[in-house]
Enzyme design. Structure first.
Site, PDB file in Angstrom:
ATOM      1  N   HIS A  46     -29.490  68.967  59.510  1.00  0.00           N
ATOM      2  CA  HIS A  46     -29.765  69.065  58.158  1.00  0.00           C
ATOM      3  C   HIS A  46     -29.370  67.761  57.361  1.00  0.00           C
ATOM      4  CE1 HIS A  46     -28.714  73.584  57.217  1.00  0.00           C
ATOM      5  NE2 HIS A  46     -29.443  73.421  57.985  1.00  0.00           N
TER       6      HIS A  46
ATOM      7  N   HIS B  81     -26.723  75.476  64.552  1.00  0.00           N
ATOM      8  CA  HIS B  81     -28.173  75.507  65.077  1.00  0.00           C
ATOM      9  C   HIS B  81     -28.798  74.234  65.498  1.00  0.00           C
ATOM     10  CE1 HIS B  81     -28.279  73.731  61.051  1.00  0.00           C
ATOM     11  NE2 HIS B  81     -27.808  74.888  60.575  1.00  0.00           N
TER      12      HIS B  81
ATOM     13  N   CYS C 119     -31.093  70.435  50.526  1.00  0.00           N
ATOM     14  CA  CYS C 119     -30.893  70.441  51.746  1.00  0.00           C
ATOM     15  C   CYS C 119     -32.353  70.550  52.427  1.00  0.00           C
ATOM     16  CB  CYS C 119     -30.148  71.777  52.255  1.00  0.00           C
ATOM     17  SG  CYS C 119     -30.022  71.881  53.993  1.00  0.00           S
TER      18      CYS C 119
ATOM     19  N   HIS D 133     -20.825  74.132  60.513  1.00  0.00           N
ATOM     20  CA  HIS D 133     -20.783  73.605  59.258  1.00  0.00           C
ATOM     21  C   HIS D 133     -20.436  74.780  58.147  1.00  0.00           C
ATOM     22  CE1 HIS D 133     -24.992  73.958  60.024  1.00  0.00           C
ATOM     23  NE2 HIS D 133     -24.984  74.250  58.666  1.00  0.00           N
TER      24      HIS D 133
ATOM     25  N   GLU E 235     -21.842  78.142  60.049  1.00  0.00           N
ATOM     26  CA  GLU E 235     -22.720  78.406  61.225  1.00  0.00           C
ATOM     27  C   GLU E 235     -23.109  77.227  61.768  1.00  0.00           C
ATOM     28  OE1 GLU E 235     -25.948  79.703  58.319  1.00  0.00           O
ATOM     29  OE2 GLU E 235     -26.839  77.588  58.376  1.00  0.00           O
TER      30      GLU E 235
END
Lengths: 156, 156
Positions: free
Chosen positions: A75, A71, A124, A109, A69
């Protein structure tokens, strides 16, 4: 001047579970991940003021993986147990405890648990306010799969 | 659509140091801490977009301690090595790997490395935008010291 504040708290860990914190399914639904669980350690609870981020723990069974995914939010990942191969855009990289990973905005990733005998466990950390993850489109998948090392690793 | 983004990166750890990340003194000056070092792992560097927090690693030699301090921002601490006794307002609590600690706004706190033979190492995650720490005033110190367990632990 300091005040007493009962929101301060120690959450003891045992076998990679934290007492006093509820466990959740990794995601409510989806077909792009396998064998994953998560706990939001701190950042989602009442009284947890003064921070704008969430610290979560994810655990992925051997052979399991998180969604491929991307975004707009970043992270920070810190590996706590097991080992991982991470697809990070056009690369596949390895990490183990206590390696740290920065996943930049828009980076595609996926984390794959590569230990045979131990789950992959990692922290995370993300902003509390963030955009939802998106799955790659077909064109992006085709582009990534042009590299045989990446094609061999990604799971969709 | 995903883009390649070279800011994504794995920072390998070895002996509780992270390659590619500079080490700093714990604080530039002060007399209220002892035997501490730190690394900002992620959140301070160029290209580290999409996050509003810093993930730091602190290490405190056996017998050393961090400042007894308070501030309006919260802390999330995850212990990685050694053991700690943490003064948390009017309490003294213990933690070890991988216990997680939430330090709420305005909580007076101090971490003391209690292992004889191993440093205390912990992640400490904070908002990038935050107020500076403040030392307790004399009145607060007197109030805390009324409890002999706390008095025995705090270092100023």
């Amino acid at each position: 001047m300091s005040q007493s504040n009962t929101a301060s708290k120690v959450f003891p860990e045992q076998a990679f579970r934290w007492q006093g914190i509820e466990e959740e399914a990794y995601k409510a639904q989806g077909t792009h991940f396998s064998g994953a669980r998560r706990q939001v350690l701190i950042g989602g609870g009442s009284g947890e003021q003064g921070i704008s981020f969430e610290t979560r723990y994810f655990e992925v069974e051997p052979g399991g993986y998180t969604s491929l995914e991307h975004h707009a939010h970043g992270h920070v990942v810190v590996v706590l147990r097991g080992s991982v191969e991470i697809v990070l855009d056009q690369t596949v990289q390895q990490a183990s405890p206590f390696d740290c990973i920065f996943i930049a905005p828009h980076s595609l990733h996926q984390l794959v648990a590569t230990s045979q005998d131990e789950p992959l466990g990692f922290l995370c950390i993300v902003d509390q306010q963030r955009d939802p993850p998106q799955l790659p489109d077909k064109e992006t998948l085709n582009r990534l799969s042009a590299d045989p090392r990446v094609a061999a690793r990604i799971r969709t």
